[in-house]
Design a protein around this motif. Structure first.
Motif, PDB file in Angstrom:
ATOM      1  N   PHE A   1       0.812  -1.212   0.000  1.00 21.24           N
ATOM      2  CA  PHE A   1       0.000   0.000   0.000  1.00 21.24           C
ATOM      3  C   PHE A   1       0.851   1.270   0.000  1.00 21.24           C
ATOM      4  O   PHE A   1       0.317   2.365   0.142  1.00 21.24           O
ATOM      5  CB  PHE A   1      -0.929   0.011   1.223  1.00 21.24           C
ATOM      6  N   GLY A   2       2.178   1.127  -0.153  1.00 19.80           N
ATOM      7  CA  GLY A   2       3.044   2.300  -0.158  1.00 19.80           C
ATOM      8  C   GLY A   2       2.970   3.045   1.161  1.00 19.80           C
ATOM      9  O   GLY A   2       2.941   2.437   2.237  1.00 19.80           O
ATOM     10  N   ASP A   3       2.901   4.374   1.087  1.00 23.65           N
ATOM     11  CA  ASP A   3       2.836   5.171   2.314  1.00 23.65           C
ATOM     12  C   ASP A   3       1.414   5.323   2.842  1.00 23.65           C
ATOM     13  O   ASP A   3       1.185   6.024   3.838  1.00 23.65           O
ATOM     14  CB  ASP A   3       3.463   6.550   2.098  1.00 23.65           C
ATOM     15  N   GLY A   4       0.450   4.667   2.181  1.00 24.81           N
ATOM     16  CA  GLY A   4      -0.937   4.710   2.636  1.00 24.81           C
ATOM     17  C   GLY A   4      -1.731   5.895   2.138  1.00 24.81           C
ATOM     18  O   GLY A   4      -2.941   5.994   2.403  1.00 24.81           O
ATOM     19  N   SER A   5      -1.096   6.793   1.410  1.00 23.33           N
ATOM     20  CA  SER A   5      -1.790   8.011   0.979  1.00 23.33           C
ATOM     21  C   SER A   5      -2.889   7.722  -0.044  1.00 23.33           C
ATOM     22  O   SER A   5      -3.812   8.523  -0.194  1.00 23.33           O
ATOM     23  CB  SER A   5      -0.787   9.010   0.392  1.00 23.33           C
ATOM     24  N   ASN A   6      -2.788   6.591  -0.747  1.00 26.12           N
ATOM     25  CA  ASN A   6      -3.799   6.241  -1.747  1.00 26.12           C
ATOM     26  C   ASN A   6      -4.745   5.139  -1.267  1.00 26.12           C
ATOM     27  O   ASN A   6      -5.545   4.631  -2.054  1.00 26.12           O
ATOM     28  CB  ASN A   6      -3.118   5.776  -3.037  1.00 26.12           C
ATOM     29  N   TYR A   7      -4.644   4.737   0.012  1.00 22.35           N
ATOM     30  CA  TYR A   7      -5.494   3.672   0.525  1.00 22.35           C
ATOM     31  C   TYR A   7      -6.985   4.047   0.331  1.00 22.35           C
ATOM     32  O   TYR A   7      -7.356   5.205   0.545  1.00 22.35           O
ATOM     33  CB  TYR A   7      -5.218   3.449   2.022  1.00 22.35           C
ATOM     34  N   PRO A   8      -7.848   3.118  -0.102  1.00 23.89           N
ATOM     35  CA  PRO A   8      -7.629   1.672  -0.175  1.00 23.89           C
ATOM     36  C   PRO A   8      -6.962   1.167  -1.459  1.00 23.89           C
ATOM     37  O   PRO A   8      -6.832  -0.037  -1.638  1.00 23.89           O
ATOM     38  CB  PRO A   8      -9.041   1.110  -0.054  1.00 23.89           C
ATOM     39  N   SER A   9      -6.559   2.057  -2.355  1.00 23.42           N
ATOM     40  CA  SER A   9      -5.821   1.610  -3.531  1.00 23.42           C
ATOM     41  C   SER A   9      -4.427   1.141  -3.110  1.00 23.42           C
ATOM     42  O   SER A   9      -3.861   1.614  -2.126  1.00 23.42           O
ATOM     43  CB  SER A   9      -5.702   2.742  -4.545  1.00 23.42           C
ATOM     44  N   TYR A  10      -3.888   0.184  -3.854  1.00 19.62           N
ATOM     45  CA  TYR A  10      -2.585  -0.378  -3.541  1.00 19.62           C
ATOM     46  C   TYR A  10      -1.591  -0.047  -4.658  1.00 19.62           C
ATOM     47  O   TYR A  10      -1.980   0.320  -5.775  1.00 19.62           O
ATOM     48  CB  TYR A  10      -2.686  -1.904  -3.375  1.00 19.62           C
ATOM     49  N   ASP A  11      -0.303  -0.180  -4.343  1.00 14.41           N
ATOM     50  CA  ASP A  11       0.729  -0.029  -5.366  1.00 14.41           C
ATOM     51  C   ASP A  11       0.922  -1.332  -6.134  1.00 14.41           C
ATOM     52  O   ASP A  11       1.010  -1.338  -7.356  1.00 14.41           O
ATOM     53  CB  ASP A  11       2.050   0.388  -4.732  1.00 14.41           C
TER      54      ASP A  11
ATOM     55  N   VAL B   1      -8.921   2.205 -22.785  1.00 20.91           N
ATOM     56  CA  VAL B   1      -9.542   1.990 -21.474  1.00 20.91           C
ATOM     57  C   VAL B   1      -9.927   3.350 -20.904  1.00 20.91           C
ATOM     58  O   VAL B   1      -9.102   4.280 -20.876  1.00 20.91           O
ATOM     59  CB  VAL B   1      -8.592   1.266 -20.505  1.00 20.91           C
ATOM     60  N   TYR B   2     -11.178   3.467 -20.466  1.00 28.20           N
ATOM     61  CA  TYR B   2     -11.642   4.683 -19.786  1.00 28.20           C
ATOM     62  C   TYR B   2     -12.091   4.276 -18.394  1.00 28.20           C
ATOM     63  O   TYR B   2     -12.986   3.439 -18.242  1.00 28.20           O
ATOM     64  CB  TYR B   2     -12.789   5.337 -20.556  1.00 28.20           C
ATOM     65  N   ASP B   3     -11.469   4.837 -17.362  1.00 30.67           N
ATOM     66  CA  ASP B   3     -11.697   4.356 -16.000  1.00 30.67           C
ATOM     67  C   ASP B   3     -11.827   5.521 -15.026  1.00 30.67           C
ATOM     68  O   ASP B   3     -10.871   6.284 -14.822  1.00 30.67           O
ATOM     69  CB  ASP B   3     -10.538   3.448 -15.581  1.00 30.67           C
ATOM     70  N   THR B   4     -13.003   5.681 -14.425  1.00 31.47           N
ATOM     71  CA  THR B   4     -13.225   6.718 -13.411  1.00 31.47           C
ATOM     72  C   THR B   4     -13.678   6.107 -12.085  1.00 31.47           C
ATOM     73  O   THR B   4     -14.196   6.815 -11.223  1.00 31.47           O
ATOM     74  CB  THR B   4     -14.294   7.733 -13.885  1.00 31.47           C
ATOM     75  N   ARG B   5     -13.483   4.797 -11.888  1.00 26.72           N
ATOM     76  CA  ARG B   5     -13.925   4.146 -10.658  1.00 26.72           C
ATOM     77  C   ARG B   5     -13.183   4.698  -9.434  1.00 26.72           C
ATOM     78  O   ARG B   5     -12.015   5.063  -9.524  1.00 26.72           O
ATOM     79  CB  ARG B   5     -13.684   2.644 -10.743  1.00 26.72           C
ATOM     80  N   ASP B   6     -13.881   4.682  -8.291  1.00 22.52           N
ATOM     81  CA  ASP B   6     -13.226   5.107  -7.055  1.00 22.52           C
ATOM     82  C   ASP B   6     -12.398   3.990  -6.434  1.00 22.52           C
ATOM     83  O   ASP B   6     -11.457   4.254  -5.680  1.00 22.52           O
ATOM     84  CB  ASP B   6     -14.244   5.639  -6.049  1.00 22.52           C
TER      85      ASP B   6
ATOM     86  N   ASP C   1     -10.945  -0.341  -7.332  1.00 22.98           N
ATOM     87  CA  ASP C   1     -10.866  -1.424  -8.313  1.00 22.98           C
ATOM     88  C   ASP C   1     -11.742  -2.609  -7.920  1.00 22.98           C
ATOM     89  O   ASP C   1     -12.560  -3.084  -8.702  1.00 22.98           O
ATOM     90  CB  ASP C   1      -9.421  -1.902  -8.469  1.00 22.98           C
ATOM     91  N   SER C   2     -11.534  -3.129  -6.719  1.00 25.11           N
ATOM     92  CA  SER C   2     -12.182  -4.375  -6.314  1.00 25.11           C
ATOM     93  C   SER C   2     -13.602  -4.179  -5.809  1.00 25.11           C
ATOM     94  O   SER C   2     -14.433  -5.088  -5.907  1.00 25.11           O
ATOM     95  CB  SER C   2     -11.352  -5.071  -5.223  1.00 25.11           C
ATOM     96  N   ASP C   3     -13.897  -2.993  -5.260  1.00 28.34           N
ATOM     97  CA  ASP C   3     -15.199  -2.739  -4.642  1.00 28.34           C
ATOM     98  C   ASP C   3     -15.674  -1.328  -4.996  1.00 28.34           C
ATOM     99  O   ASP C   3     -15.835  -0.475  -4.121  1.00 28.34           O
ATOM    100  CB  ASP C   3     -15.072  -2.923  -3.124  1.00 28.34           C
TER     101      ASP C   3
ATOM    102  N   ASN D   1     -10.651  -4.530   3.668  1.00 24.15           N
ATOM    103  CA  ASN D   1      -9.788  -3.444   3.181  1.00 24.15           C
ATOM    104  C   ASN D   1     -10.123  -3.009   1.761  1.00 24.15           C
ATOM    105  O   ASN D   1      -9.255  -2.552   1.017  1.00 24.15           O
ATOM    106  CB  ASN D   1      -8.310  -3.852   3.260  1.00 24.15           C
ATOM    107  N   ARG D   2     -11.359  -3.197   1.362  1.00 23.27           N
ATOM    108  CA  ARG D   2     -11.877  -2.777   0.051  1.00 23.27           C
ATOM    109  C   ARG D   2     -11.189  -3.478  -1.114  1.00 23.27           C
ATOM    110  O   ARG D   2     -11.420  -3.136  -2.283  1.00 23.27           O
ATOM    111  CB  ARG D   2     -11.743  -1.249  -0.144  1.00 23.27           C
TER     112      ARG D   2
END
Length: 435
Positions: A59-69, A217-222, A224-226, A404-405
């Protein structure tokens, strides 16, 4: 074992009911997270699944959580129905500047693999098999298939949420008669199709497929998994030059898959739908690859259909295949409780759904009709029903346990609305949302 899994799920649901947390009181995950887990699942088409897997997140430094690196997964599991798989995949979001890299390497071994013929309702439906005693299980719609799959895809941003994407895929497939001893003397649909020439000798035992993919690819989701809002659209041209086997099965196709997530009430209730269209533009696809659904980035282990747990839930697995297919998935996602457990963020969700799909471009339909005429005086004539293809529809509901989404345990049940698509209640215990 099934009872044990259901007990575990019910325990988590009960814990969530008594340990509810405020919506924004989440633990921010940072750095590496390792999740060794047993693989315990169930699929109506495959049987009980058991094995082990390892989920690795950064998750890197957590600044993009719940997104992961980075996310990586290793799995080895088997099904009581005679299938097994070994898989590694990785989703690397920060390895490529303004882009991502996806890698999948999987080996499937299926002693029995579903085969229902071509073109949906154009193939006859036999509830009890053909010439099979009532006290025996029919192997009519089974064959065997082993597949090695190696796929790599990458995308990079063009501007805003629009990306270009390219991919390379290699498949080695071996097909044949069902490989379970108790069914070795039964005549199957695979046998009938070979006799009639609907499966040709140069493709009957499988072959190699090399795919080259290019798309947008066009992607505006908040997430990926949920996801709870946004769009995710893939439009891909797929070429498969027959430069390995040289049997004349080169082809060019187009696939469009678009998902839309519409928030109804905050992040608690979402209406989600997915539209998919796949067509063959030129050339010929071998029978052993006609069920493949082309995609750049996999969400499910199996990317085949229509039917099973990757496309139209509730109809026979591989029950609807053709040169071109279209499908629609719709569902509500109600996240009804948030809680913490083992120092992780959890929530529970219900997803009632309605799915449908059909063949929109036929595959060897004239040959099906010719085989029917050739064997018209035979007691066994499983080639052509005379019915026109129409929508195959199902209705069902699922329960999701989300950590964790990004890690989703899924339980789903569905029922086909036409008995030709399956008379039993379909159910599946596995991972991830369908889309």
């Amino acid at each position: 074992m099934k009872r044990t899994l259901f007990s575990l799920l019910l325990g988590i649901v009960a814990l969530g009911a008594v340990a509810q947390e405020p919506e924004n009181n989440e633990i921010i995950k940072k750095g590496w997270n390792f999740g060794p887990l047993p693989v315990v699942g169930w699929d109506s088409d495959l049987g009980f699944q058991y094995g082990a897997c390892l989920d690795i997140f950064n998750f890197g430094d957590g600044s993009n959580y719940p997104s992961y690196d980075y996310k990586m997964n290793v799995e080895a599991s088997t099904y009581t129905g005679g299938s097994s798989l070994i898989r590694f995949y990785g989703d690397f979001k920060t390895l490529i500047p303004n882009g991502k890299l996806f890698i999948d390497c999987t080996y499937f071994n299926a002693k029995k693999f579903d085969f229902y013929g071509y073109n949906g309702y154009a193939s006859p439906f036999f509830a009890d098999g053909i010439g099979i005693p009532e006290d025996e299980t029919s192997a009519l719609n089974w064959m065997s298939r082993n597949q090695f799959r190696l796929v790599a895809s990458m995308q990079r941003r063009i501007t805003g949420n629009l990306h270009w994407a390219v991919g390379l895929g290699y498949y080695n497939i071996t097909t044949g008669r069902v490989k379970l001893d108790e069914y070795k003397d039964q005549t199957t649909l695979y046998d009938h199709y070979r006799t009639a020439g609907l499966i040709r000798e140069d493709e009957a035992r499988g072959g190699n497929v090399l795919q080259l993919k290019a798309g947008l690819v066009y992607d505006t989701r908040d997430h990926d998994s949920d996801p709870t809002r946004g769009l995710n659209i893939e439009a891909t041209i797929v070429g498969a030059p027959d430069i390995i086997d040289r049997e004349g099965y080169s082809n060019l196709g187009f696939t469009f898959v678009g998902s839309h997530y519409v928030p109804i009430y905050k992040d608690r209730l979402t209406f989600a739908y997915r539209i998919g269209i796949q067509t063959n533009i030129a050339g010929e696809i071998p029978f052993y690859f006609i069920n493949n659904l082309n995609t750049l980035f996999f969400r499910k282990v199996y990317t085949e259909g229509l039917g099973g747990n990757a496309s139209v839930r509730g109809i026979n697995r591989n029950g609807v295949v053709g040169n071109g297919m279209a499908w629609l998935n719709t569902e509500f996602r109600w996240r009804f409780v948030n809680f913490r457990f083992i120092n992780q963020n959890f929530h529970l969700a219900l997803n009632p759904f309605f799915d449908m799909g059909k063949v929109i471009q036929s595959y060897r339909l004239d040959e099906q009709k010719a085989a029917h005429a050739l064997y018209s005086d035979s007691t066994v004539n499983p080639f052509y029903s005379g019915d026109k293809e129409k929508l195959h529809a199902t209705v069902g509901c699922g329960l999701k346990v989300v950590m964790n989404r990004n890690f989703v345990i899924s339980v789903e049940m569905a029922k086909a609305l036409d008995k030709r698509d399956g008379e039993k209640l379909w159910n599946n215990i596995g991972f991830n949302y369908l889309f």
